[in-house]
Design a protein around this motif. Structure first.
Motif, PDB file in Angstrom:
ATOM      1  N   GLY A 230       0.798  -1.226   0.000  1.00  0.00           N
ATOM      2  CA  GLY A 230       0.000   0.000   0.000  1.00  0.00           C
ATOM      3  C   GLY A 230       0.826   1.269   0.000  1.00  0.00           C
ATOM      4  N   VAL A 231       2.128   1.155  -0.242  1.00  0.00           N
ATOM      5  CA  VAL A 231       3.000   2.338  -0.203  1.00  0.00           C
ATOM      6  C   VAL A 231       2.935   3.080  -1.533  1.00  0.00           C
ATOM      7  CG1 VAL A 231       5.369   3.158   0.039  1.00  0.00           C
ATOM      8  CG2 VAL A 231       4.520   1.296   1.498  1.00  0.00           C
ATOM      9  N   ILE A 232       2.685   4.373  -1.483  1.00  0.00           N
ATOM     10  CA  ILE A 232       2.701   5.259  -2.654  1.00  0.00           C
ATOM     11  C   ILE A 232       3.949   6.136  -2.550  1.00  0.00           C
ATOM     12  CG2 ILE A 232       1.500   7.112  -3.873  1.00  0.00           C
ATOM     13  CD1 ILE A 232      -1.108   6.015  -2.742  1.00  0.00           C
ATOM     14  N   GLY A 233       4.723   6.227  -3.662  1.00  0.00           N
ATOM     15  CA  GLY A 233       5.960   7.013  -3.626  1.00  0.00           C
ATOM     16  C   GLY A 233       6.191   7.737  -4.938  1.00  0.00           C
ATOM     17  N   ALA A 234       7.306   8.497  -5.004  1.00  0.00           N
ATOM     18  CA  ALA A 234       7.695   9.228  -6.209  1.00  0.00           C
ATOM     19  C   ALA A 234       8.547   8.326  -7.089  1.00  0.00           C
ATOM     20  CB  ALA A 234       8.480  10.493  -5.845  1.00  0.00           C
ATOM     21  N   ALA A 235       8.242   8.316  -8.401  1.00  0.00           N
ATOM     22  CA  ALA A 235       9.034   7.541  -9.358  1.00  0.00           C
ATOM     23  C   ALA A 235      10.139   8.443  -9.897  1.00  0.00           C
ATOM     24  CB  ALA A 235       8.155   7.041 -10.492  1.00  0.00           C
ATOM     25  N   VAL A 236      11.399   8.205  -9.504  1.00  0.00           N
ATOM     26  CA  VAL A 236      12.549   9.014  -9.923  1.00  0.00           C
ATOM     27  C   VAL A 236      13.176   8.375 -11.148  1.00  0.00           C
ATOM     28  CG1 VAL A 236      14.772   9.969  -9.241  1.00  0.00           C
ATOM     29  CG2 VAL A 236      12.926   9.761  -7.547  1.00  0.00           C
ATOM     30  N   SER A 237      13.268   9.124 -12.230  1.00  0.00           N
ATOM     31  CA  SER A 237      13.821   8.592 -13.475  1.00  0.00           C
ATOM     32  C   SER A 237      15.293   8.225 -13.311  1.00  0.00           C
ATOM     33  CB  SER A 237      13.675   9.632 -14.598  1.00  0.00           C
ATOM     34  OG  SER A 237      14.351   9.211 -15.766  1.00  0.00           O
TER      35      SER A 237
END
Length: 276
Positions: free
Chosen positions: A61-68
């Motif tokens: 259930g963890v939502i995070g930032a997708a870093v390119s």
């Protein structure tokens, strides 16, 4: 739910708790029904998903930032949020540029102060980008020097009494500057050998300008009397880029008397081509 007279078996209201729902109270005004719902995480995880710039793990259930991971990207996800180091992954500046490309230090041209009384709007030079992406300034100024020395001998020809062009010398010049016109300055030298019997006289000119006159006032012949003369003038104000031109030097003679003759003419024609 509560209304007057309901409770203690006096009404037929009947409530049933469904999944994840609890019901409390008796339905009386003093103790109304309370309905509570308790939805667990597993029940809503199927409704969530990630997208551009967002990661989502349905298991945890963890939502995070997708870093390119593209090279040059210095965005990082730190314990207190997203972070871009100052000046990182922006630009490397050198001579003529300042700043690191960050919001607090944008890249800028390192300019000086215009020190002249004229306006840079009208007198300033131009900087352009060439086909290889390199900055270039205006063409460098050029100064070129072209000349011809020449001597011609004659068989004791009579000096004319009236102004007459006796021979013409030429210098072919080319503007080596392929970008700008050239101003052409010309220096011409003439030297004529006269033979002057007693009482004879003779003169020579550059074009129509008489430069030298000699008269023999003695009793014997003067052989090869001569003096070298020079003139400097502006021949062309604007010789087009790469263009050619012919500089002429007509040598004229006059005032010939008493059997005066000439046997040699020596000339120098020198051209200075200036492109700025």
């Amino acid at each position: 739910m509560a209304r007057c007279g309901c409770g203690g078996g006096l009404c037929n209201c009947s409530l049933v708790a469904g999944e994840n729902v609890t019901i409390g109270g008796s339905g009386s005004p003093a103790n109304p029904y309370t309905v509570s719902a308790n939805v667990g995480c597993d029940a809503v995880r199927g409704c969530l998903s990630g997208g551009n710039g967002i990661t989502y793990d349905p298991g945890s259930g963890v939502i995070g930032a997708a870093v390119s991971s593209t090279p040059g990207n210095n965005l990082t996800a730190g314990p207190d949020g997203l972070f871009v180091p100052t000046g990182a992954a922006t630009v490397s500046t050198g001579c003529g540029l300042t700043g690191d490309g960050s919001g607090s230090s944008p890249v800028a041209a390192a300019v000086g102060t215009w020190p002249y009384p004229c306006s840079p709007d009208t007198a300033g030079g131009v900087v352009v980008c060439d086909s290889n992406g390199i900055l270039r300034s205006e063409p460098r100024g050029t100064i070129d020097y072209q000349q011809i020395p020449e001597t011609r001998n004659y068989a004791d020809l009579t000096v004319p009494s009236d102004l007459t062009v006796v021979d013409t010398f030429t210098l072919n010049i080319v503007n080596p500057d392929q970008c700008r016109p050239a101003r052409v300055l010309v220096e011409r030298e003439v030297d004529v050998d006269f033979v002057l019997p007693p009482g004879a006289g003779a003169a020579y000119t550059h074009d129509t300008d008489q430069m030298y006159y000699m008269r023999n006032t003695g009793s014997s012949t003067i052989t090869d009397a001569h003096t070298q003369t020079t003139k400097l003038y502006q021949a062309l104000n604007a010789l087009a880029p790469g263009a050619a031109a012919v500089i002429q030097l007509p040598v004229a003679m006059d005032r010939g008397s008493g059997g005066a003759t000439y046997n040699r003419i020596q000339v120098f024609i020198r051209a200075i081509l200036i492109s700025l």
